[in-house]
Scaffold this motif. Structure first.
Motif, short mmCIF file in Angstrom:
data_model
loop_
_atom_site.label_atom_id
_atom_site.label_comp_id
_atom_site.label_asym_id
_atom_site.label_seq_id
_atom_site.Cartn_x
_atom_site.Cartn_y
_atom_site.Cartn_z
N ASN A 98 8.17 8.64 86.90
CA ASN A 98 8.19 9.57 88.02
C ASN A 98 6.80 10.07 88.36
OD1 ASN A 98 10.90 9.29 88.34
ND2 ASN A 98 11.41 11.02 87.02
N TRP A 99 5.97 10.23 87.34
CA TRP A 99 4.59 10.64 87.62
C TRP A 99 3.87 9.56 88.40
CZ3 TRP A 99 3.01 15.38 87.52
CH2 TRP A 99 3.71 16.31 86.74
N ILE A 132 5.00 9.84 91.89
CA ILE A 132 4.42 11.00 92.57
C ILE A 132 3.02 10.65 93.08
CG2 ILE A 132 3.50 13.32 92.20
CD1 ILE A 132 5.92 13.78 90.31
N LEU A 164 1.79 10.55 96.92
CA LEU A 164 0.69 11.40 97.37
C LEU A 164 -0.35 10.57 98.12
CD1 LEU A 164 0.09 13.89 94.43
CD2 LEU A 164 1.05 14.33 96.70
#
Lengths: 315, 417
Positions: B49-50, B53, B57
């Motif tokens: 998930n990081w 993200i 972004l």
């Protein structure tokens, strides 16, 4: 849910489902493989490469006629002929038509010829245009006068016409997010051709390198020029057969690939290469449903047999 | 998620009712039976998930840039190369890998191979999502995406290949939605809907085959518009559609093997025992189907060369690149698969399937980009084009995971169904 078995009801449903899909889609595709009739009286332009001196006045006239933006370098600046990489390092080296210029002239230094040769590029207005046949919203049309014109109000921006055009002519306004469109030479159709007048580039040419006329007449003219000056011309009219024939025709003093023409363009309309696929479409639509429902019946025969009595009672 | 499945006996949710007999609400089902806090915790604990993200972004502003300032600002698409990564990878690459839906639909529903049932739903979902996101890629690439319905309703150009693609992808997407709906209805507890779909299943499957044959083929036929531009080895006016259709068969099957492998590795908590136990055998079974398609593919690839008399091209640099593609992307996995099937080795099959999936994408990129304009110059995609492609593909993975976490795709619904 019980085992999935084929009973009469399911079979009919399956078959019908397929048939409905088939009948809905068939109508839309059946004209696909039809041939496109040529307009016998359509106009064209004969370009004689031997006569062009690279004055770029056709570029200027086109720019004005079509209301295109002013170029970075004026049209009497001939240094553009020697420019390389006009597309920012990742494009082709030669100048080509863009969304800002529908026509350009390129210079070629051919070994054995004591002066440079010039060749004008613009849409060739094919008799069976690939852009037209590849367009899925009918944005292109071939007018009886001979122009291939484009309707920006229905275009979706898929750019298949650019893939299909064997001459790399249509260009796209990539810089516009809300009103992108295809930009290409339209033979001055709205402003001139419709009234029988020659396009702006032809009218301005001081060298009579461009001749406007009925395509059939131009072919005759080209042939007679070759016949009367066999040393001056190579014996080929580019555009007579290329891509199934184009409205714009060319005569050259040297082999055409030496002055930037793509000599590998097939001598038949691009749509001929697609016909093979288009012709299988109705077959798949009609045969597949029955075939695969049949397979289903066969592969489930055992199940179906055990259910046979039950079925009979239902009926 | 793994952590909670060990501690809480009521998760993962497989039934309408909690152990104490009360019913799960939709919100609880959506949160996988966790409290909001717990859900957040498990979300941020996951390193994937990081990564997502970060991708979002970077990618989202670029995507916004594309819609505000035009394709020109984010791609290297040009008058010579109208199509770039969005179509080369997103459309031409993802669609063949989504052929799994109709393949397993046919196997199970039409040929009655019930043994493949545990993996059927995964294959259907894989098909649906692949198509859906291919359409999203198209929406990024189209100059005027808001005119997407034009070829259907406003201005019809029925003689164009793309017209077939548009219609068939649209109808097939609806067919696939219908095919995946039963699992959604089970999860929702609306059994009427499920029964309605089940009664149409044969019709849906048959139309699935028709539509797939035609538009997988049509994607290939799109390139027959460019006979002078695409390298002759990658283009065969007569056989292009069969090449694309045939390669989509083993592409789709191998994609299911790859996805199921990932599920087994990272999402075992969600699978039921039946799925996990049968998976090795099913993978071997799918691979068996794939090998037949691969052999056919190799044969028709060379038939095409013979038909167009293109043997001489094989001696050129392009020809060697062509042979490299065939060898690495098809012959190698074919040999691996045959060996693995003989030795009952699911691990090797999975490895071979991965090669096939990457090989299909390689082939489509070759056709759409690398060997296109082979006599001109080579186009290298803009980095922003890559960023948007990664962004859209990540949304595909996230959506895929979101659905797998919840709907009874790799497990069987315990409640009424």
């Amino acid at each position: 849910m019980k085992n999935k078995i084929i009973n009469r009801r399911n079979f009919i449903k399956g078959g019908l489902g397929g048939a409905v899909v088939a009948s809905q889609l068939k109508g839309k595709e059946s004209q696909a493989a039809g041939a496109f009739d040529h307009y016998p009286d359509s106009m064209g332009v004969l370009v004689d490469v031997t006569r062009c001196v690279g004055c770029r006045s056709c570029e200027a006239a086109c720019n004005q006629e079509q209301g295109l933006p002013e170029p970075e370098k004026p049209f009497n600046d001939y240094s553009v002929f020697d420019e390389v990489h006009p597309h920012g390092g990742h494009g082709r080296e030669e100048r080509r038509t863009t969304e800002y210029n529908y026509t350009i002239v390129n210079k070629y230094n051919v070994p054995g010829v004591d002066h440079p040769l010039f060749r004008k590029i613009q849409c060739n207005h094919c008799l069976e245009p690939a852009c037209l046949t590849s367009c899925f919203v009918n944005a292109y049309s071939k007018t009886p006068e001979g122009a291939v014109v484009y309707d920006p109000t229905v275009c979706v921006g898929c750019r298949t016409c650019m893939i299909a055009c064997p001459f790399y002519v249509p260009t796209f306004k990539y810089g516009s997010a809300f009103k992108p469109r295809i930009m290409k030479c339209v033979f001055c159709h709205e402003t001139r051709l419709k009234e029988g007048r020659p396009p702006a580039c032809v009218e301005i040419c001081p060298q009579e390198a461009l001749t406007f006329g009925k395509r059939t007449d131009l072919l005759e003219m080209a042939k007679s020029r070759i016949r009367s000056n066999p040393d001056k011309y190579v014996d080929h009219i580019y555009g007579e057969k290329e891509a199934g024939g184009t409205a714009w025709l060319y005569l050259s003093p040297v082999e055409f690939d030496k002055v930037g023409f793509d000599v590998h363009v097939p001598h038949e309309p691009v749509i001929n290469f697609v016909r093979d696929f288009l012709s299988i479409v109705p077959m798949v639509l009609l045969i597949w449903p029955a075939l695969f429902t049949g397979f289903h019946l066969l592969s489930n025969r055992k199940d179906a047999k055990s259910q046979h009595d039950e079925d009979n009672q239902e009926v | 998620m793994k952590l909670f499945t060990n501690n809480k006996q009521e998760v993962p949710i497989v039934d309408h009712c909690k152990p104490d007999g009360s019913k799960w609400s939709i919100t609880e089902k959506l949160l996988l039976g966790l409290s909001f806090q717990d859900y957040k915790k498990q979300f941020f604990r996951n390193p994937f998930n990081w990564a997502f993200i970060i991708i979002f972004l970077i990618g989202t502003p670029i995507l916004i840039e594309r819609y505000l300032f035009g394709l020109g600002t984010v791609t290297h698409s040009s008058s010579d190369y109208p199509w770039g990564l969005f179509l080369g990878f997103g459309l031409f690459g993802m669609v063949p890998l989504s052929a799994s839906g109709f393949m397993l639909g046919t196997t199970v529903e039409l040929f009655g191979r019930k043994d493949f049932h545990p993996i059927e739903r995964l294959a259907l979902l894989n098909g649906l999502l692949g198509y859906f996101f291919a359409v999203l890629f198209l929406m990024v690439d189209l100059g005027m995406p808001w005119r997407l319905p034009y070829p259907m309703f406003v201005s019809l150009g029925p003689a164009a290949v793309l017209f077939l693609v548009a219609w068939h992808v649209a109808t097939y997407l609806s067919v696939q939605v219908a095919e995946v709906l039963p699992s959604f209805f089970e999860w929702l507890g609306w059994l009427k809907g499920k029964r309605a779909i089940r009664s149409m299943v044969l019709g849906l499957t048959v139309s699935g085959i028709i539509l797939s044959t035609l538009h997988q083929g049509a994607l290939g036929a799109l390139f027959t518009y460019a006979p002078g531009k695409l390298h002759p080895l990658w283009l065969s006016a007569n056989f292009q559609w069969i090449h694309f259709f045939c390669s989509s068969i083993f592409g789709g099957l191998c994609m299911v093997i790859v996805v199921s492998t990932l599920i087994k590795k990272f999402m075992a908590w969600r699978c039921d025992d039946h799925f996990l136990e049968t998976l090795d055998n099913l993978s071997l079974g799918l691979a068996k189907g794939a090998t037949l398609a691969m052999i056919t593919y190799i044969v028709i690839k060379f038939v095409a060369i013979a038909h167009d008399k293109e043997w001489a091209y094989l001696l050129t640099g392009w020809g060697q690149y062509y042979l490299l593609e065939i060898t690495v992307a098809v012959v190698l996995p074919l040999i691996l698969c045959v060996w693995a099937i003989r030795n009952d080795n699911a691990t090797v099959v999975r490895f071979a399937a991965l090669i096939v999936v990457l090989g299909i994408i390689w082939n489509r990129l070759n056709t759409a980009l690398i060997c296109y304009n082979w006599h001109l110059y080579q186009e290298i995609p803009h980095w922003k084009e890559v960023a948007i492609t990664v962004l859209v593909y990540s949304s595909y993975i996230i959506t895929y995971r979101f659905i797998l976490y919840r709907l009874p795709i790799v497990y069987e619904w315990k409640g009424e169904k």
